[in-house]
Scaffold this motif. Structure first.
Motif, short mmCIF file in Angstrom:
data_model
loop_
_atom_site.label_atom_id
_atom_site.label_comp_id
_atom_site.label_asym_id
_atom_site.label_seq_id
_atom_site.Cartn_x
_atom_site.Cartn_y
_atom_site.Cartn_z
N ASN A 173 -7.50 -3.78 1.07
CA ASN A 173 -6.68 -2.86 1.15
C ASN A 173 -5.46 -2.50 0.44
OD1 ASN A 173 -8.98 -1.92 2.19
ND2 ASN A 173 -9.08 -2.77 4.30
N GLU A 174 -4.55 -4.09 -0.12
CA GLU A 174 -3.74 -4.37 -0.32
C GLU A 174 -2.98 -3.10 -1.02
OE1 GLU A 174 -1.77 -7.97 0.59
OE2 GLU A 174 -3.30 -8.58 1.56
N ALA A 175 -1.76 -2.82 -1.01
CA ALA A 175 -1.86 -2.24 -3.00
C ALA A 175 -1.06 -3.08 -3.87
CB ALA A 175 -0.60 -0.96 -2.58
N GLY A 176 -1.19 -2.83 -5.00
CA GLY A 176 -0.36 -3.99 -5.57
C GLY A 176 0.75 -3.69 -6.29
N SER A 177 1.24 -4.88 -6.57
CA SER A 177 2.97 -4.28 -6.49
C SER A 177 3.10 -3.69 -7.65
CB SER A 177 3.58 -5.68 -7.18
OG SER A 177 3.04 -6.51 -8.09
N GLU A 178 2.39 -3.56 -8.23
CA GLU A 178 2.75 -2.19 -9.22
C GLU A 178 2.60 -0.63 -8.44
OE1 GLU A 178 -1.88 -2.86 -9.85
OE2 GLU A 178 0.42 -4.29 -9.76
N VAL B 135 3.68 0.44 -5.94
CA VAL B 135 4.31 0.75 -5.12
C VAL B 135 5.80 1.32 -4.99
CG1 VAL B 135 5.18 -0.64 -2.97
CG2 VAL B 135 3.25 -1.01 -3.46
N PRO B 136 5.89 2.07 -4.78
CA PRO B 136 7.63 2.46 -5.44
C PRO B 136 8.86 1.77 -5.04
CG PRO B 136 7.06 4.22 -4.74
CD PRO B 136 5.74 3.19 -4.06
N GLU B 137 10.14 1.00 -6.08
CA GLU B 137 10.97 0.61 -5.68
C GLU B 137 11.39 1.00 -4.05
OE1 GLU B 137 15.46 -0.97 -7.52
OE2 GLU B 137 13.56 0.04 -8.30
N CYS C 176 13.11 5.30 0.80
CA CYS C 176 13.28 4.87 2.45
C CYS C 176 13.09 5.72 3.20
CB CYS C 176 13.99 3.20 2.40
SG CYS C 176 13.17 1.64 1.04
N LYS C 177 13.31 7.13 2.88
CA LYS C 177 13.76 8.05 4.06
C LYS C 177 12.37 8.57 4.01
CE LYS C 177 17.94 10.26 1.76
NZ LYS C 177 19.04 11.48 1.11
N ALA D 174 2.92 -0.63 2.56
CA ALA D 174 3.80 -1.35 1.42
C ALA D 174 5.08 -1.01 1.12
CB ALA D 174 3.04 -1.70 0.24
N LEU D 175 5.28 0.23 1.19
CA LEU D 175 6.68 0.55 1.10
C LEU D 175 7.18 0.90 2.26
CD1 LEU D 175 8.86 1.89 -0.93
CD2 LEU D 175 7.59 4.34 0.08
#
Length: 58
Positions: free
Chosen positions: A8-13, A15-17, A23-24, A39-40
């Protein structure tokens, strides 16, 4: 024999920076995928720099 795995974890590719804009809260809410959104959010919570405190001589 076949071995399959699920996560269920999102891959690092995916997830946005973790930038100030990404982050808003309103931008995080726009992400439809729950795992990517979490994740973000986690990356945004942990971003920043480490600043050690001044040395103290007691």
């Amino acid at each position: 024999m076949v071995l399959l795995g699920c996560s269920n974890e999102a891959g690092s590719e995916n997830v946005p920076e973790a930038t100030a804009e990404n982050c808003k809260e309103e931008n995080i809410k726009k992400i439809a995928d729950k795992a990517t959104r979490e994740a973000l959010g986690s990356r945004c919570f942990r971003r920043g720099t480490f600043e050690p405190s001044a040395a103290k001589s007691w």
